[in-house]
Scaffold this active site. Structure first.
Site, PDB file in Angstrom:
ATOM      1  N   HIS A   1     -82.992 -65.123-103.905  1.00  0.00           N
ATOM      2  CA  HIS A   1     -82.493 -64.092-103.515  1.00  0.00           C
ATOM      3  C   HIS A   1     -81.214 -63.897-104.098  1.00  0.00           C
ATOM      4  O   HIS A   1     -80.487 -63.079-104.642  1.00  0.00           O
ATOM      5  CB  HIS A   1     -82.756 -63.395-102.378  1.00  0.00           C
ATOM      6  CG  HIS A   1     -82.465 -61.710-102.135  1.00  0.00           C
ATOM      7  ND1 HIS A   1     -83.337 -60.834-102.728  1.00  0.00           N
ATOM      8  CD2 HIS A   1     -81.593 -61.233-101.626  1.00  0.00           C
ATOM      9  CE1 HIS A   1     -82.892 -59.795-102.521  1.00  0.00           C
ATOM     10  NE2 HIS A   1     -82.100 -59.724-101.754  1.00  0.00           N
TER      11      HIS A   1
ATOM     12  N   ASP B   1     -87.533 -65.574-105.536  1.00  0.00           N
ATOM     13  CA  ASP B   1     -87.118 -64.721-104.605  1.00  0.00           C
ATOM     14  C   ASP B   1     -87.947 -64.470-103.574  1.00  0.00           C
ATOM     15  O   ASP B   1     -89.190 -64.042-104.169  1.00  0.00           O
ATOM     16  CB  ASP B   1     -86.483 -63.697-105.422  1.00  0.00           C
ATOM     17  CG  ASP B   1     -85.628 -62.648-104.376  1.00  0.00           C
ATOM     18  OD1 ASP B   1     -85.882 -62.896-103.179  1.00  0.00           O
ATOM     19  OD2 ASP B   1     -84.954 -62.011-104.717  1.00  0.00           O
TER      20      ASP B   1
ATOM     21  N   SER C   1     -80.486 -55.603-105.008  1.00  0.00           N
ATOM     22  CA  SER C   1     -81.774 -55.595-103.859  1.00  0.00           C
ATOM     23  C   SER C   1     -81.796 -54.150-103.598  1.00  0.00           C
ATOM     24  O   SER C   1     -82.566 -53.670-104.208  1.00  0.00           O
ATOM     25  CB  SER C   1     -81.081 -56.517-102.538  1.00  0.00           C
ATOM     26  OG  SER C   1     -82.169 -56.654-101.634  1.00  0.00           O
TER      27      SER C   1
END
Length: 741
Positions: free
Chosen positions: A714, A679, A593
């Site tokens: 995600h 995501d 991320s």
């Protein structure tokens, strides 16, 4: 920075299949007089069959390149599986006459949520002794509230969001995401009959909770940019189209959240970002269930970042504030609700915990008798506890703190039921599997008949078992300090097998994050044993932008100081080489991320330093994303990175480090970019574009692969076995690069 020797190639290019080549469709973007030509922006349209075909081809290429790692992946998966007690359960938590817990069963991907009736009225300590449950053996009278495995049947993805039981224990509201896009459908189950009510609420966010009267439900929804912006109230038995908007946040840079206070007297609605907030409170304990007006506590115009916890002191409502007013690391104060809404300069606050430069306060919670404060000292997360009796007066007693023996650990509050004499804590370290403790504040400092103290206040309820004879003394975890190029000391966590000592020039996997004031705290990992047992040194670089050393550590790694995160990471690598921990030719960098942004940045900054880089759901096209406020979460990100739309200095700064725009004609190490099609936080298109650009511009021969989970979000695929497979893929990729197979 040490100039490391060139790294050998893992395989001749001729031995690899041809990598997919994305066609180039030039798109010009001009801001502040700077024009950039983006050839791969067309990959953003995921409904385009050509895009899906390209991602499928990338997956096939990844499979081919990593085919030789399949046996290693299977071994790692089996190691994780063998060490994990697959049929397990959580420690029961008491609430309103019931013990709630969850089970996992061998072969099941998801948890089964259960409860049994509790004995006693909760007035005695013995009533809070949780029942002993054997793995795989249901308790007498066990009621299954929700079986995640049954819910997941027939859907490509399953994730549970909200999970709330009404005050009287008769209704369950739960939210399910079946696509990975973090949008949930709420359903309501009558726990007396096991039947679902006709109520169905679609496209909601994570949080949902019952009004104390049990006849209605609060939930939040997101706007087109995936920003929670509305709090709605659903009356049971009515169509969702009739749901009333209770609160709304129109500022695109503010995130809206809501909760019912611990004492069930207030609805607390908070709008905020990383720099300031605004809380609005509404009474819920009147004789009517109609929504009344809201009371602002501190107006957002005062630019105070704060949380509010309503409590009852001597039968009177008071607000406990965790705030950063003239307190960079935050302080705790007490406020009379009569002062709410006044300009902050006219409000009277009574100090409860003064600001300390060495302690970062980050959260508050309460029950009927105590206040619980999340605190960080010397990088370590811990819990401080104060009695509500005498709070804010000369009779206020000093805070207590559950005490543990290890130097590096994490202790956090799980929950404190309002009427309970006990608080539930979790504890873990790099070497200690997660433990669950019950903490009895009233017994802290008390002594038993033999004069012993301390242990009375903490009751160990469970330590997560590690099968196969795990011996924590066979491993070591220690804190080191690396010197950054500007002289700042960077904390470094080094985890290894006990017989792996500095001077051996070992293979190293170095992890980093460094954004949003998120700290990478000590935590045990069953999967990580597969690395340590192969002689790998696992390192966490606690770079600036995280929260390990307080608010200033965060602020020195955001906005126009963001590059500190990247240079800190590389400086930690140099320290590992110079101190003898790392073989300079066998270092792998990894992060996910915002940590994936870190990976992309260090790839450009020091491509010769790392043997390989694994970037998971990486935020590598940061400037493109932040320049488009219509994309999910972009406007909210201005408080983290700055606003490049309006500020040319921010634009130039981001233009100088955003990984995608700064790919250079250099020999990059082997790289794995891992993403998910659905995501909503970091779109798949960012790593897809990055990989295409790396292959086009880079001059090296190492493989660069893109792996896309086509049914994930995600967090990757759903289900614990699928997540273990994802971990095994990443570990095998890294170990293969390190030559540790």
């Amino acid at each position: 920075m040490t100039d490391h020797p060139a790294l050998p190639s893992s395989a001749p290019a001729a031995d690899l299949p041809a990598a997919p080549v994305a066609r180039k469709v030039p798109v010009e973007r001009t801001h502040h007089g700077d024009t950039l030509v983006d050839d791969y922006e067309w990959l953003r349209e995921k409904s385009d069959p050509e895009v899906l075909a390209h991602l499928t081809a990338e997956n096939a290429y990844t499979d081919a390149v990593t085919a030789g790692q399949q046996e290693l992946r299977e071994r790692i998966f089996d190691e994780i599986k063998r060490r994990t007690q697959e049929t397990d359960l959580s420690v029961p938590s008491r609430r309103h006459g019931w013990w709630y817990y969850s089970r996992t069963v061998e072969g099941g991907q998801h948890a089964v949520h259960c409860r049994v009736a509790a004995e006693g009225d909760g007035s005695e300590l013995a009533h809070w002794e949780p029942p002993v449950i054997e793995p795989g053996v249901p308790l007498t009278g066990e009621q299954v509230l929700l079986d995640g495995n049954a819910e997941a049947e027939g859907v490509p993805f399953f994730s549970l969001g909200s999970f709330a039981v009404s005050e009287d224990g008769t209704l369950l509201a739960y939210g399910v995401d079946s696509a990975g896009d973090e949008r949930f459908t709420i359903r309501i189950k009558d726990l007396r009959t096991g039947e679902l009510l006709p109520d169905v609420i679609e496209d909601t966010f994570y949080d949902a909770q019952f009004h104390p009267d049990g006849r209605s439900l609060y939930y939040t929804v997101v706007d087109a940019t995936w920003r929670p912006h509305e709090l709605r109230r659903h009356v049971l038995g009515t169509p969702a189209t009739d749901d009333v908007v209770v609160a709304r946040e129109d500022d695109p840079g503010m995130w809206l959240g809501a909760e019912v206070s611990a004492n069930r007297r207030w609805l607390v609605v908070t709008s905020g970002n990383s720099e300031y907030s605004e809380a609005r409170l509404q009474r819920l304990d009147g004789t009517t269930t109609a929504d009344g007006g809201f009371q602002v506590v501190i107006d957002r115009a005062d630019r105070v970042l704060y949380d509010v916890e309503p409590v009852l002191l001597d039968g009177q409502d008071r607000f406990v504030l965790l705030h950063n007013r003239q307190a960079i690391n935050s302080a705790v104060a007490l406020m009379d609700p009569a002062d709410a809404g006044k300009p902050v300069a006219e409000q009277t606050w009574t100090p409860v915990i003064e600001h300390r430069s060495t302690v970062r306060l980050s959260g508050i919670a309460s029950n009927r008798t105590h206040l619980f404060v999340a605190a960080r000292r010397e990088t370590t997360e811990r819990v401080q506890v104060l009695e509500l009796a005498g709070l804010g007066t000369a009779e206020q007693r000093p805070e207590t703190e559950p005490r543990f023996d290890e130097e590096l650990y994490s202790a956090s509050l799980v929950g404190a039921e309002y009427d309970a004499p006990v608080a539930r804590l979790t504890y873990t370290s790099f070497l200690t599997p997660p433990r669950v403790y019950d903490y009895f504040p009233a017994l802290d400092g008390a002594t038993d008949d033999a004069g012993a103290s301390a242990t009375l206040a903490l009751a160990l309820r469970k330590e997560t078992p590690v099968l196969g004879g795990y011996d924590p003394t066979a491993y070591r975890a220690e804190r080191a300090w690396a010197t950054a190029r500007d002289g700042v000391q960077i904390p470094v966590s080094i985890v290894r097998r006990a017989d792996v000592e500095p001077g051996g020039r070992h293979p190293v996997i170095q992890y980093g994050y460094g954004s949003y004031e998120i700290s990478i705290d000590p935590a045990f990992s069953v999967a990580r044993l597969s690395l340590l047992d192969r002689g790998v040194v696992f390192v966490v670089a606690h770079v600036r932008g995280g929260g390990e050393l307080g608010r200033a550590w965060y602020e020195d790694g955001k906005k126009l100081a963001k590059r500190h995160s990247f240079t800190d990471f590389v400086d930690v690598t140099d320290y590992l080489v110079e101190s003898g921990w790392a073989d300079p030719a066998r270092i792998v960098a990894t992060g996910g991320s915002a940590g994936g942004l870190l990976m992309g940045a260090v790839a450009n900054l020091a491509p010769r330093t790392y043997r390989a880089i694994v970037a998971v759901v990486p935020f590598v096209d940061a400037l493109t994303t932040i320049l488009d406020p219509e994309l999910p979460l972009s406007a909210l990100e201005w408080e983290e990175w700055g606003n490049p739309i309006t500020d040319p200095e921010v634009y130039a700064y981001m233009r100088g480090y955003s990984p995608y725009e700064n790919v250079a004609p250099v020999a990059y190490p082997r790289i794995a970019a891992i993403t998910s099609l659905n995501d909503t936080r970091v779109f798949y298109v960012e790593p897809a574009k990055w990989v295409a650009r790396l292959r086009e511009v880079g001059t090296g021969t190492e493989p660069i692969v893109l792996k896309t989970e086509m049914d994930g979000g995600h967090g990757g695929a759903s289900g614990r076995y699928e997540k273990w497979k994802d971990t095994a893929f990443q570990y095998a990729f890294m170990l293969d690069a390190l030559g540790v197979v």
